[in-house]
Design a protein around this motif. Sequence first.
Motif, PDB file in Angstrom:
ATOM      1  N   HIS A   1       0.819  -1.202   0.000  1.00  0.00           N
ATOM      2  CA  HIS A   1       0.000   0.000   0.000  1.00  0.00           C
ATOM      3  C   HIS A   1       0.847   1.243   0.000  1.00  0.00           C
ATOM      4  O   HIS A   1       2.064   1.196   0.198  1.00  0.00           O
ATOM      5  N   LEU A   2       0.183   2.333  -0.242  1.00  0.00           N
ATOM      6  CA  LEU A   2       0.848   3.605  -0.430  1.00  0.00           C
ATOM      7  C   LEU A   2       0.005   4.650   0.258  1.00  0.00           C
ATOM      8  O   LEU A   2      -1.190   4.736   0.010  1.00  0.00           O
ATOM      9  N   MET A   3       0.604   5.395   1.167  1.00  0.00           N
ATOM     10  CA  MET A   3      -0.169   6.478   1.760  1.00  0.00           C
ATOM     11  C   MET A   3       0.695   7.726   1.760  1.00  0.00           C
ATOM     12  O   MET A   3       1.813   7.719   2.265  1.00  0.00           O
ATOM     13  N   GLN A   4       0.192   8.773   1.187  1.00  0.00           N
ATOM     14  CA  GLN A   4       0.940  10.014   1.120  1.00  0.00           C
ATOM     15  C   GLN A   4       0.050  11.148   1.579  1.00  0.00           C
ATOM     16  O   GLN A   4      -1.059  11.293   1.098  1.00  0.00           O
TER      17      GLN A   4
END
Lengths: 153, 153
Positions: free
Chosen positions: B138-141
Amino acid sequence: MKSNKSLSYEALLETFKSILRSNHLKFTAQREAILRTLYEHPDHFTPENLYLLVKEKYPDLNTGITTVYRTLNLLEENKLVTSLSFGTQGKKFELGNKPHHDHMICEVCGSIIEFEDPKIEALQQAIAKAHGFKLTNHLMQLYGICKKCQEKE
Amino acid sequence: MKSNKSLSYEALLETFKSILRSNHLKFTAQREAILRTLYEHPDHFTPENLYLLVKEKYPDLNTGITTVYRTLNLLEENKLVTSLSFGTQGKKFELGNKPHHDHMICEVCGSIIEFEDPKIEALQQAIAKAHGFKLTNHLMQLYGICKKCQEKE
DNA sequence: CTGTGTGCAAACATTTTGCAAGCAG
DNA sequence: CTGCTTGCAAAATGTTTGCACACAG
């Protein structure tokens, strides 16, 4: 097609027109065609996808891909659409008339599932605050394999 | 410089060599220069940044940007580095020898702050499960304005 | 020796810009 | 009328590929 959206097209169009007015910009047939196409297809578009679809639905306007890019940028600056990044392969856009949500992306079939979680939103705010960071936006994407693709295997 | 990393360079290098061996690939001076540069500068690099730094530190190798791209892709495929997308403006890479974390990105100065939150991770798992989605990544920015840039204004 | 790795230049894919003509306000 | 908007072609950006030579194993 799917017309049970949270916002009517008329309301969306009015919003768009008022943005144009307040920036001394003009309301053109191409800009409307792009907005309407986005509204009628609640999908996630690449600029290319959208360009082809607009050409197909409004062939007389002879809309160029340049105009699609320019209009998407205009809409994004004014928060009417949002975009997701996909590394080298560019961006995908979606109409921002839905409440905030995040995305789960299937690595097999490329499909996108939307979801929303207020608890995560709250935690993000808390983290930003702890770092003295003023949050303006965020992006959360979960990658994996969707139900359908798991069953196929 | 900062050498109190969770993994020693020797260990990292061994991992890299064994990946190369098991794929019948060769261990070259350029590949090592790139890995070492990534290790010694725990920053977030664009391929261009990294290319310039490698050239500066190991001018004799005359490493080309092509090799930097090829090596980054190789490292990413083997999970030694991870990347963040920045839409049209490409990607940034970082060495993956740290525990999982997410990123806060300043829209003014471009700086990146790392953070970690087990509660969010847990919520992500729960959401995926609820949708029958098998999570792989996953990717959280979080985007916003960092403390320094807020003070400057 | 064999076949992978390399740098260079060229190709690519995506997005942006310069320009002359068109049209909204 | 004025100047924003358009489509086209060209430029710009970021990344990948073809090729001949270099070098690791």
